[in-house]
Enzyme design. Sequence first.
Site, PDB file in Angstrom:
ATOM      1  N   ARG A 101      51.743  49.581 -22.352  1.00  0.00           N
ATOM      2  CA  ARG A 101      52.433  48.136 -22.499  1.00  0.00           C
ATOM      3  C   ARG A 101      53.806  48.625 -21.991  1.00  0.00           C
ATOM      4  O   ARG A 101      54.385  49.333 -22.459  1.00  0.00           O
ATOM      5  CB  ARG A 101      52.534  47.476 -23.688  1.00  0.00           C
ATOM      6  CG  ARG A 101      53.705  46.437 -23.811  1.00  0.00           C
ATOM      7  CD  ARG A 101      53.604  45.700 -25.164  1.00  0.00           C
ATOM      8  NE  ARG A 101      52.436  44.833 -24.926  1.00  0.00           N
ATOM      9  CZ  ARG A 101      52.450  43.629 -25.627  1.00  0.00           C
ATOM     10  NH1 ARG A 101      53.421  43.317 -26.556  1.00  0.00           N
ATOM     11  NH2 ARG A 101      51.219  42.889 -25.608  1.00  0.00           N
ATOM     12  N   HIS A 128      49.332  40.219 -18.049  1.00  0.00           N
ATOM     13  CA  HIS A 128      48.690  40.416 -19.439  1.00  0.00           C
ATOM     14  C   HIS A 128      47.205  40.243 -19.316  1.00  0.00           C
ATOM     15  O   HIS A 128      46.753  39.221 -19.885  1.00  0.00           O
ATOM     16  CB  HIS A 128      49.507  39.391 -20.331  1.00  0.00           C
ATOM     17  CG  HIS A 128      49.492  39.921 -21.670  1.00  0.00           C
ATOM     18  ND1 HIS A 128      48.852  41.080 -22.183  1.00  0.00           N
ATOM     19  CD2 HIS A 128      49.936  39.279 -22.782  1.00  0.00           C
ATOM     20  CE1 HIS A 128      48.824  41.169 -23.483  1.00  0.00           C
ATOM     21  NE2 HIS A 128      49.510  40.255 -24.031  1.00  0.00           N
ATOM     22  N   GLN A 131      45.023  39.642 -22.358  1.00  0.00           N
ATOM     23  CA  GLN A 131      45.401  38.270 -23.002  1.00  0.00           C
ATOM     24  C   GLN A 131      44.191  37.363 -22.437  1.00  0.00           C
ATOM     25  O   GLN A 131      43.815  36.438 -23.245  1.00  0.00           O
ATOM     26  CB  GLN A 131      46.833  38.119 -22.736  1.00  0.00           C
ATOM     27  CG  GLN A 131      47.377  36.761 -23.484  1.00  0.00           C
ATOM     28  CD  GLN A 131      46.844  36.704 -25.246  1.00  0.00           C
ATOM     29  OE1 GLN A 131      47.642  37.330 -25.797  1.00  0.00           O
ATOM     30  NE2 GLN A 131      46.429  35.648 -25.438  1.00  0.00           N
ATOM     31  N   ASP A 219      53.532  29.605 -23.388  1.00  0.00           N
ATOM     32  CA  ASP A 219      54.016  30.870 -23.923  1.00  0.00           C
ATOM     33  C   ASP A 219      55.613  30.721 -24.099  1.00  0.00           C
ATOM     34  O   ASP A 219      56.228  29.528 -23.633  1.00  0.00           O
ATOM     35  CB  ASP A 219      53.730  31.865 -22.800  1.00  0.00           C
ATOM     36  CG  ASP A 219      54.122  33.029 -23.172  1.00  0.00           C
ATOM     37  OD1 ASP A 219      54.277  33.517 -24.506  1.00  0.00           O
ATOM     38  OD2 ASP A 219      54.081  34.213 -22.303  1.00  0.00           O
ATOM     39  N   CYS A 259      49.635  32.327 -26.373  1.00  0.00           N
ATOM     40  CA  CYS A 259      49.231  33.806 -26.652  1.00  0.00           C
ATOM     41  C   CYS A 259      49.927  34.477 -27.953  1.00  0.00           C
ATOM     42  O   CYS A 259      49.498  35.372 -28.317  1.00  0.00           O
ATOM     43  CB  CYS A 259      49.718  34.679 -25.500  1.00  0.00           C
ATOM     44  SG  CYS A 259      51.300  34.473 -25.055  1.00  0.00           S
ATOM     45  N   ARG A 287      41.167  38.266 -29.315  1.00  0.00           N
ATOM     46  CA  ARG A 287      41.716  39.761 -28.312  1.00  0.00           C
ATOM     47  C   ARG A 287      40.893  40.816 -28.987  1.00  0.00           C
ATOM     48  O   ARG A 287      40.616  41.611 -28.252  1.00  0.00           O
ATOM     49  CB  ARG A 287      43.192  39.916 -28.907  1.00  0.00           C
ATOM     50  CG  ARG A 287      44.092  38.862 -28.562  1.00  0.00           C
ATOM     51  CD  ARG A 287      44.384  38.833 -26.795  1.00  0.00           C
ATOM     52  NE  ARG A 287      44.725  40.148 -26.358  1.00  0.00           N
ATOM     53  CZ  ARG A 287      46.054  40.653 -26.404  1.00  0.00           C
ATOM     54  NH1 ARG A 287      47.161  39.970 -26.850  1.00  0.00           N
ATOM     55  NH2 ARG A 287      46.285  41.726 -26.038  1.00  0.00           N
TER      56      ARG A 287
HETATM   57  N1   CP Z   1      49.968  38.119 -27.284  1.00  0.00           N
HETATM   58  C1   CP Z   1      50.255  39.491 -27.450  1.00  0.00           C
HETATM   59  O1   CP Z   1      50.143  40.473 -26.511  1.00  0.00           O
HETATM   60  O2   CP Z   1      51.127  39.611 -28.516  1.00  0.00           O
HETATM   61  P1   CP Z   1      51.793  40.942 -28.972  1.00  0.00           P
HETATM   62  O3   CP Z   1      53.066  41.141 -28.400  1.00  0.00           O
HETATM   63  O4   CP Z   1      51.916  40.770 -30.587  1.00  0.00           O
HETATM   64  O5   CP Z   1      51.058  42.247 -28.863  1.00  0.00           O
HETATM   65  N1  NVA Z   2      55.637  36.590 -21.973  1.00  0.00           N
HETATM   66  C1  NVA Z   2      55.709  37.233 -22.962  1.00  0.00           C
HETATM   67  C2  NVA Z   2      53.978  37.247 -23.710  1.00  0.00           C
HETATM   68  C3  NVA Z   2      54.320  38.271 -24.944  1.00  0.00           C
HETATM   69  C4  NVA Z   2      52.772  38.569 -25.665  1.00  0.00           C
HETATM   70  C5  NVA Z   2      56.406  38.549 -23.009  1.00  0.00           C
HETATM   71  O1  NVA Z   2      56.230  39.198 -22.056  1.00  0.00           O
HETATM   72  O2  NVA Z   2      57.144  38.736 -23.859  1.00  0.00           O
END
Ligand code: CP
Ligand code: NVA
Length: 303
Positions: A101, A128, A131, A219, A259, A287
């Site tokens: 990440r 993502h 997701q 989102d 998400c 997930r």
């Molecule tokens: N949706 C998602 O990726 O959540 P987190 O940021 O909690 O991992």
């Molecule tokens: N768009 C959001 C998604 C989090 C799961 C971010 O990148 O923070």
Amino acid sequence: MRKHFLTLFDLSSEEISALLKRALAMKSGIDANRCPLIGKSIGLLFEKASTRTRVSFEVGIYQLGAHPIYLTPHEIQLGRGETIPDTARALSRYLDAVVIRTFGHDLLVEFSTHSSVPVINGLSDLHHPCQALGDLMTILERKGRLQGIRLAYIGDGNNVANSLVEAASLTGMSLTIACPEGHEPAPEVLDRARSAKGEIIILREPKEAAGRADVIYTDVWVSMGQENESEKKKKRFEGYQINSKLLSCAKNDAIILHCLPAHRGEEITSEVMDGPQSAIFDQAENRLHAQKALLEMLVAGHS
Ligand code: CP
Ligand code: NVA
């Protein structure tokens, strides 16, 4: 052969379909005691906060019989200037896959170039894809099909939206995105999806996008790393909230996806999030199943 999963386009339509079938079977309890990844170790290198991705991967890895190792840049030598290629080469000698990440999608690409084990995108600023796998599974579970489903995404054309663009083009869903001007998904993602015959419409009016939708998705307006633009973005997105009035434009049996994490009262109301059409917490659960199927495909199949 080593296969990375940096964007949804790293899988074919056929692979996605097989993966979703396997994920649904895993959710039903099939092979619950089978441990296809026994003896393997999988790294989770996270530069940003996470609730769902981290925990669903850690639990899924454990359930598949492997060992998860959570790493942050500051706990390893990356934070003291060790290069990405050297880190990737060294970690490849111990691990059987790495979930990353990161803020920069470039880091994922560079890491994967030097990694001899599969690299999985656990969220970058651009995509993502894990997701999107959970999203597709939820839509398939609730609607019984993906082909021809009308998906409306209301909000920021961010990483989640980019992966939905790819998801739609790989599965035959039609995707309509309502966003303010200047907040569309990435042009290169849109171009690639459209040249793969994806039906992606971008417009400004949320009601128009929601009209006759089977699925409404949103989102946060301010993603991780954009905190300094917070006030400006919140103003730009006024009117893009999913609330009961907007929901009434969609089909009666439309489902709501997010998400998570959500900012209740901003991009979505609590009434809608907790209402009967919300599939948001099934989506969060999925997930786990979708990523287990992904790991089985990428890691058990990798030698
Ligand atoms: N949706 C998602 O990726 O959540 P987190 O940021 O909690 O991992
Ligand atoms: N768009 C959001 C998604 C989090 C799961 C971010 O990148 O923070």
